[in-house]
Design a protein around this motif. Structure first.
Motif, short mmCIF file in Angstrom:
data_model
loop_
_atom_site.label_atom_id
_atom_site.label_comp_id
_atom_site.label_asym_id
_atom_site.label_seq_id
_atom_site.Cartn_x
_atom_site.Cartn_y
_atom_site.Cartn_z
N ARG A 179 -19.73 -23.48 34.78
CA ARG A 179 -19.44 -24.91 34.95
C ARG A 179 -20.65 -25.62 35.56
O ARG A 179 -20.99 -26.74 35.15
CB ARG A 179 -18.20 -25.10 35.82
CG ARG A 179 -16.90 -24.73 35.13
CD ARG A 179 -15.69 -25.20 35.93
NE ARG A 179 -15.49 -24.41 37.13
CZ ARG A 179 -14.71 -23.35 37.21
NH1 ARG A 179 -14.05 -22.92 36.13
NH2 ARG A 179 -14.56 -22.69 38.34
N VAL A 199 -23.27 -26.51 32.97
CA VAL A 199 -22.97 -27.71 32.20
C VAL A 199 -23.32 -28.96 33.00
O VAL A 199 -23.92 -29.92 32.48
CB VAL A 199 -21.49 -27.75 31.77
CG1 VAL A 199 -21.16 -29.05 31.03
CG2 VAL A 199 -21.17 -26.55 30.89
N VAL A 234 -21.05 -27.92 22.95
CA VAL A 234 -19.84 -28.22 23.73
C VAL A 234 -19.31 -29.60 23.38
O VAL A 234 -18.10 -29.80 23.22
CB VAL A 234 -20.14 -28.11 25.24
CG1 VAL A 234 -18.96 -28.64 26.07
CG2 VAL A 234 -20.44 -26.67 25.63
N LYS A 260 -28.67 -19.07 30.17
CA LYS A 260 -28.06 -20.29 30.69
C LYS A 260 -28.42 -20.50 32.15
O LYS A 260 -28.73 -21.61 32.58
CB LYS A 260 -26.54 -20.22 30.53
CG LYS A 260 -26.06 -20.23 29.10
CD LYS A 260 -24.54 -20.25 29.05
CE LYS A 260 -24.06 -20.27 27.61
NZ LYS A 260 -22.59 -20.40 27.51
N ASP A 310 -27.02 -29.52 33.05
CA ASP A 310 -27.49 -30.08 31.77
C ASP A 310 -27.25 -31.58 31.71
O ASP A 310 -28.10 -32.35 31.27
CB ASP A 310 -26.78 -29.40 30.60
CG ASP A 310 -27.27 -27.99 30.36
OD1 ASP A 310 -28.38 -27.65 30.81
OD2 ASP A 310 -26.54 -27.22 29.70
N PRO A 345 -15.24 -29.74 31.36
CA PRO A 345 -16.69 -29.94 31.16
C PRO A 345 -17.05 -31.06 30.21
O PRO A 345 -18.14 -31.63 30.30
CB PRO A 345 -17.13 -28.57 30.63
CG PRO A 345 -16.17 -27.60 31.24
CD PRO A 345 -14.85 -28.32 31.24
#
Length: 355
Positions: free
Chosen positions: A296, A299, A127, A334, A302, A267
């Protein structure tokens, strides 16, 4: 401790300039100090020890291997490439394994072990790489990264065919310039089975580069729960609110309000959204309502995990965030990774609550 007014993630709308995106392409704070020597292989999983051995050799093989200006190509493009002597071994490594087996630890260790100045090595998620292309443009991104010796891509996303083709083309240009590659990857929609991404599909998706990647299969269970106590049960709203006021640099938001806010922030800015936070305190955690919101949240989880920001919460435990349909669907890896990481951060937040 004196009462302090907590911060609010919902009040933040960060702007991230392109030069910051480039400068921040280094291992995140959680992985600042990791090295191959600090990776603790599971004795029951010999593939983990083998991965360390191979990656150490890969890093050593990059010593004195310039990228960029000489326009050497290890894919065999052009007359100059055919005359150049390509180094032994592959120009890329792909770490294939389930969540929590230490792929990011190993990828960051490779970055640290590669003998090059920090500005000639890049580390980021897929990303972050696509965000860089969006900020700089394709040609400028190629010029910016072509002088690097190594590009590490964590969590190579294959959910968007357009982005996959874009990055595959970018990587081809970078390898042509002599840049070595290393990657881990995520699950394609509809890929179930072990809940991991299969190496053969990754190699197919990166098209002409596949022959230049060596796959390292890393077996094992999620180390974040290996031999560790279960995640703490959620606290009460009052406990979370009190801890937020007692902890300098903590944020305090309701979970539904935070989910709404994430829809208004790109993001690529979630890292900046968490700048300077000592802890994230959330009240009223409840199931995520839809898949767009869930992705979302993945992310954000993470970025919080990368930055070692503990998460203190009330409401439902994190293993109940995602519906059974989500956990059985194409993005299941994920969601399991997000649960794993949020659980680890919840465990780290226990000390914020007074006994």
């Amino acid at each position: 401790m004196a009462d302090t007014a907590p911060l609010s993630l919902c009040a933040r709308e960060p702007h991230v300039p392109a030069d910051r995106l480039v400068a921040e392409m280094v291992p995140p704070p959680r992985f600042d100090s990791v090295r191959f020597a600090t990776y603790l292989p599971d004795p029951d999983q010999p593939s983990q020890t083998e991965a360390v051995r191979v990656l150490e050799g890969f890093a050593a093989g990059l010593d004195g291997d310039p990228a960029g200006g000489a326009k050497r190509s290890f894919l065999g493009f052009g007359k100059a490439a055919r005359k150049a002597k390509a180094p032994a071994g592959p120009r890329g490594v792909y770490l294939d394994g389930g969540y929590g087996v230490g792929k990011t630890h190993l990828l960051a260790s490779l970055w640290h072990a590669t003998p090059a100045e920090p500005e000639r090595k890049a580390f980021g998620t897929f990303v972050e790489l696509t965000n860089l292309v969006g900020a700089l443009g394709f040609q400028q991104t190629v010029r910016t990264l072509s002088g690097h010796r190594l590009l590490c891509i964590d969590e190579f996303e294959l959910d968007d065919p357009g982005d996959t083709v874009l990055v595959s083309t970018l990587l081809a240009r970078l390898v042509e310039a002599g840049v070595a590659l290393a990657a881990t990857s995520n699950t394609l929609p509809g890929k179930l089975g072990e809940g991991r991404f299969a190496a053969v599909d990754f190699l197919r998706e990166i098209q002409g580069l596949s022959a230049h990647f060596r796959t390292l299969r890393i077996d094992g269970e999620d180390y974040r729960h290996r031999g560790l106590p279960e995640a703490p049960a959620p606290f009460t709203d009052a406990q979370v609110t009190k801890a937020a006021h007692a902890t300098a640099g903590a944020s305090l938001d309701t979970f539904p309000a935070l989910l709404d806010h994430l829809a208004r922030v790109h993001p690529s800015r979630y890292g900046a959204l968490t700048d300077g936070l000592a802890a994230v305190c959330l009240t009223d955690v409840r199931p995520v309502p839809d898949q767009s919101t869930a992705l979302r949240l993945v992310v954000l989880a993470d970025r919080l995990y990368d930055r070692e920001v503990p998460v203190l919460a009330s409401g439902l435990p994190f293993d109940r965030l995602f519906s059974e349909e989500m956990l059985n669907g194409g993005y299941r890896k994920k969601y399991f990774r997000a649960i794993s990481r949020l659980t680890a951060l919840a465990r780290e937040s226990k000390g914020l609550v007074a006994e």
